[in-house]
Design a protein around this motif. Structure first.
Motif, PDB file in Angstrom:
ATOM      1  N   ILE A 186      57.936 -30.644  16.116  1.00  0.00           N
ATOM      2  CA  ILE A 186      58.773 -31.015  17.271  1.00  0.00           C
ATOM      3  C   ILE A 186      58.174 -30.461  18.565  1.00  0.00           C
ATOM      4  N   VAL A 187      57.670 -29.252  18.526  1.00  0.00           N
ATOM      5  CA  VAL A 187      57.004 -28.687  19.714  1.00  0.00           C
ATOM      6  C   VAL A 187      55.837 -29.600  20.114  1.00  0.00           C
ATOM      7  N   GLN A 188      55.035 -29.996  19.135  1.00  0.00           N
ATOM      8  CA  GLN A 188      53.857 -30.836  19.439  1.00  0.00           C
ATOM      9  C   GLN A 188      54.271 -32.179  20.036  1.00  0.00           C
ATOM     10  N   GLN A 189      55.320 -32.777  19.452  1.00  0.00           N
ATOM     11  CA  GLN A 189      55.764 -34.091  19.949  1.00  0.00           C
ATOM     12  C   GLN A 189      56.370 -33.967  21.345  1.00  0.00           C
ATOM     13  N   ILE A 190      57.117 -32.892  21.563  1.00  0.00           N
ATOM     14  CA  ILE A 190      57.747 -32.717  22.885  1.00  0.00           C
ATOM     15  C   ILE A 190      56.684 -32.503  23.953  1.00  0.00           C
ATOM     16  N   ARG A 191      55.673 -31.696  23.629  1.00  0.00           N
ATOM     17  CA  ARG A 191      54.635 -31.425  24.644  1.00  0.00           C
ATOM     18  C   ARG A 191      53.965 -32.716  25.089  1.00  0.00           C
ATOM     19  N   LYS A 192      53.936 -33.732  24.194  1.00  0.00           N
ATOM     20  CA  LYS A 192      53.281 -34.998  24.558  1.00  0.00           C
ATOM     21  C   LYS A 192      54.113 -35.812  25.551  1.00  0.00           C
ATOM     22  N   VAL A 193      55.437 -35.563  25.610  1.00  0.00           N
ATOM     23  CA  VAL A 193      56.269 -36.431  26.460  1.00  0.00           C
ATOM     24  C   VAL A 193      56.810 -35.723  27.695  1.00  0.00           C
ATOM     25  N   ILE A 194      56.519 -34.434  27.849  1.00  0.00           N
ATOM     26  CA  ILE A 194      56.979 -33.747  29.066  1.00  0.00           C
ATOM     27  C   ILE A 194      55.758 -33.429  29.929  1.00  0.00           C
ATOM     28  N   PRO A 195      55.973 -33.250  31.242  1.00  0.00           N
ATOM     29  CA  PRO A 195      54.812 -32.976  32.098  1.00  0.00           C
ATOM     30  C   PRO A 195      54.079 -31.710  31.668  1.00  0.00           C
ATOM     31  N   GLU A 196      52.780 -31.720  31.882  1.00  0.00           N
ATOM     32  CA  GLU A 196      51.933 -30.576  31.586  1.00  0.00           C
ATOM     33  C   GLU A 196      52.461 -29.317  32.296  1.00  0.00           C
ATOM     34  N   SER A 197      53.021 -29.523  33.492  1.00  0.00           N
ATOM     35  CA  SER A 197      53.476 -28.380  34.313  1.00  0.00           C
ATOM     36  C   SER A 197      54.830 -27.831  33.858  1.00  0.00           C
ATOM     37  N   ILE A 239      56.213 -12.808  14.386  1.00  0.00           N
ATOM     38  CA  ILE A 239      54.970 -12.611  15.145  1.00  0.00           C
ATOM     39  C   ILE A 239      53.973 -13.724  14.800  1.00  0.00           C
ATOM     40  N   LYS A 240      53.879 -14.021  13.488  1.00  0.00           N
ATOM     41  CA  LYS A 240      52.994 -15.119  13.061  1.00  0.00           C
ATOM     42  C   LYS A 240      53.436 -16.456  13.681  1.00  0.00           C
ATOM     43  N   LEU A 241      54.750 -16.692  13.606  1.00  0.00           N
ATOM     44  CA  LEU A 241      55.299 -17.940  14.163  1.00  0.00           C
ATOM     45  C   LEU A 241      55.027 -18.011  15.673  1.00  0.00           C
ATOM     46  N   SER A 242      55.224 -16.897  16.363  1.00  0.00           N
ATOM     47  CA  SER A 242      55.078 -16.895  17.829  1.00  0.00           C
ATOM     48  C   SER A 242      53.651 -17.233  18.239  1.00  0.00           C
ATOM     49  N   LYS A 243      52.680 -16.738  17.481  1.00  0.00           N
ATOM     50  CA  LYS A 243      51.277 -17.068  17.786  1.00  0.00           C
ATOM     51  C   LYS A 243      51.073 -18.585  17.704  1.00  0.00           C
ATOM     52  N   ILE A 244      51.648 -19.178  16.653  1.00  0.00           N
ATOM     53  CA  ILE A 244      51.463 -20.627  16.449  1.00  0.00           C
ATOM     54  C   ILE A 244      52.226 -21.416  17.518  1.00  0.00           C
ATOM     55  N   LEU A 245      53.416 -20.923  17.869  1.00  0.00           N
ATOM     56  CA  LEU A 245      54.174 -21.592  18.933  1.00  0.00           C
ATOM     57  C   LEU A 245      53.368 -21.577  20.227  1.00  0.00           C
ATOM     58  N   LYS A 246      52.783 -20.424  20.518  1.00  0.00           N
ATOM     59  CA  LYS A 246      51.989 -20.311  21.753  1.00  0.00           C
ATOM     60  C   LYS A 246      50.798 -21.280  21.730  1.00  0.00           C
TER      61      LYS A 246
END
Ligand code: FMN
Length: 353
Positions: free
Chosen positions: A210-221, A246-253
Motif C-alpha cells: 500500500i505504501v508503494q502504491q500510494i507513493r505512485k499516486v501522490i506528489p513526490e513533494s 525497527i526492521k519494519l521502519s527501515k523498509i518503510l523508509k
C-alpha cells in the motif's frame, strides 16, 4: 540548537514547529462526512499553534470503519466536506495530514456513548474481516480473501488520491492499535499461509504494497507518514517486538515513508503500570537511531518542558500530543510562552496573550 519551535522539513513541506495534534476519533460524523464539530476541533488546535494537525482515523471504505460515526474519504461528498477544514487550518499557518485507516476485525462497533460494544448485523452492523479468523475483543472476524485484499489496496489508493484532491499536505497511514495493518503484521493475529502471512516479510506485505502504491499516486513533494504499534505489549512469544518495528521502519523508509510515530498495543488492555510520562518515547528514539528515520513521540506528553526536552535531546523529531490537546487547545502557544520562545499568536487574539 533545535528546540520545540524549530521548523521541521518533511519532503516538500515545512512544519513551523515540532508540535502535532495527535489523531483522535471524535465519533461525531455520519456517512463518513466531517462536519462543524471536526472543523472546530481541528481548527482550534491550529489556532492554538500546533504545527501539524492530524485528523482522526479516517476510513478508506464503509467496511473500514470502527463505528458508524467515524470520518471517511471514499467518496466525493467527503472530499468536499474536508476542503473547508483543510483551508481553515492552512489559514492558521499549520499543515494538515489525514490519517487513513481500515479497522479490519475491530470494525462494526457501537458508539462509545452506548458502551462501544459490537454492533450486530440486525442493528446496521457489518461482517468484519481481518488477516485471519482470530478472536479479537470477543468477535471472530472472517479471513479476507486474496481478492478482498486487492480491494483494500485499491481503496487505500483511491483515498490517497482523494486526500490530494481535498488539499491535505500529508497522509498518515494508521498501522497500529490493533487495526487492519497491525492485524497483518502481528503474528498474534495473522495465521495465514499465503503470501500475506507466515514470515515477517509476508506479514508486512500488505502495508508495504500500500505504501508503494500510494507513493505512485501522490506528489513526490508530499510527505507520507505512518503510525505503528512499536510493540504489542503481549507476553506471547509470537508477539510483535521493538526489533520487528525497527526492521519494519527501515523498509518503510526505503519505500518512501518520511516519519514514523511509535505508539503501541491495540489487541488487549495495556496494564496501567506500563503507562507513565514518555512511556513510548524509547520506541521513537530506538527507531530514529537504528532505522535512521524521522520519528514522532506519542504517549503521556503533557508539559511544555517535557515536550521541549524530547527535541533538545534529539530523542524524536515531532512531539505528538493527544489528550493534553483536549484539555488545552492552545498547548503550543502556552508552551512557547512558558519556554520563553518567540512565537506567533493569531493577530485577533494578541491582546489576550
Ligand atoms: C479520544 C481519543 C481518540 C483517539 N483516536 C485515535 C485515532 O483516531 N488514531 C490514532 O492513531 N490514535 C488515536 N488515539 C490515541 C492518541 O492519538 C494517542 O496515541 C494516545 O491518546 C496517547 O497519547 P496522549 O497520552 O497524549 O493522550 C485516540 C486517543 C483518544 C484519547
Amino acid at each position: 540548537m533545535k528546540n520545540l519551535f524549530s521548523p521541521l522539513q518533511l519532503r516538500g513541506i515545512t512544519l513551523k514547529n515540532r508540535i502535532a495534534l495527535s489523531p483522535m476519533q471524535q465519533y461525531s460524523a455520519s456517512n463518513g462526512i466531517p462536519n462543524n464539530w471536526h472543523l472546530v476541533h481541528l481548527s482550534s488546535r491550529a489556532v492554538g499553534g500546533a504545527g501539524l494537525i492530524i485528523t482522526e482515523c479516517t476510513a478508506v471504505s464503509p467496511e473500514g470503519m470502527n463505528t458508524l460515526y467515524d470520518t471517511g474519504l471514499w467518496n466525493n461528498e467527503q472530499v468536499e466536506a474536508w476542503k473547508p477544514i483543510v483551508n481553515f487550518v492552512h489559514e492558521q499557518g499549520a499543515k494538515i495530514a489525514v490519517q487513513l485507516w481500515h479497522s479490519g476485525g475491530k470494525g462494526s462497533h457501537k458508539h462509545p456513548n452506548e458502551g462501544m460494544k459490537p454492533l450486530p448485523l440486525s442493528e446496521g452492523g457489518w461482517q468484519v474481516k481481518s488477516a485471519s479468523a482470530t478472536e479479537m475483543g470477543g468477535v471472530i472476524p472472517q479471513e479476507l480473501s486474496r481478492e478482498e485484499i486487492q480491494k483494500v489496496i485499491s481503496d487505500f489508493v483511491s483515498s490517497a488520491k482523494r486526500a490530494v484532491e481535498a488539499g491535505f499536505d500529508s497522509i498518515e497511514l494508521h498501522a497500529g492499535h490493533g487495526y487492519l495493518f497491525h492485524q497483518f503484521y502481528s503474528a498474534v493475529i495473522n495465521k495465514r499461509d499465503d503470501e500475506y502471512g507466515g514470515d515477517f516479510k509476508n506479514r508486512i506485505r500488505l502495508l508495504i504494497e500500500i505504501v508503494q502504491q500510494i507513493r505512485k499516486v501522490i506528489p513526490e513533494s508530499m510527505p507520507l507518514l505512518a503510525r505503528i504499534s512499536a510493540v504489542d505489549y503481549l507476553e506471547q512469544k509470537e508477539a510483535w517486538q521493538l526489533s520487528d518495528s525497527i526492521k519494519l521502519s527501515k523498509i518503510l523508509k526505503e519505500n518512501g515513508v518520511d516519519l514514523i510515530t511509535a505508539s503501541g498495543g491495540g489487541f488487549a488492555h495495556v496494564d496501567k503500570s506500563k503507562v507513565f510520562p514518555n512511556y513510548q518515547l524509547p520506541f521513537a528514539t530506538a527507531i530514529k537511531e537504528e532505522a535512521q528515520v524521522l520519528t514522532g513521540a506519542v504517549g503521556m506528553i503533557t508539559t511544555p518542558n517535557q515536550a521541549n526536552e524530547i527535541v533538545l535531546a534529539d530523542k524524536a523529531d515531532l512531539v505528538v500530543i493527544a489528550r493534553e490537546h483536549l484539555r488545552d487547545p492552545y498547548f503550543a502557544i502556552h508552551s512557547a510562552q512558558q519556554l520563553g520562545i518567540e512565537n506567533e499568536v493569531p493577530w485577533q487574539y494578541k491582546r489576550g496573550f
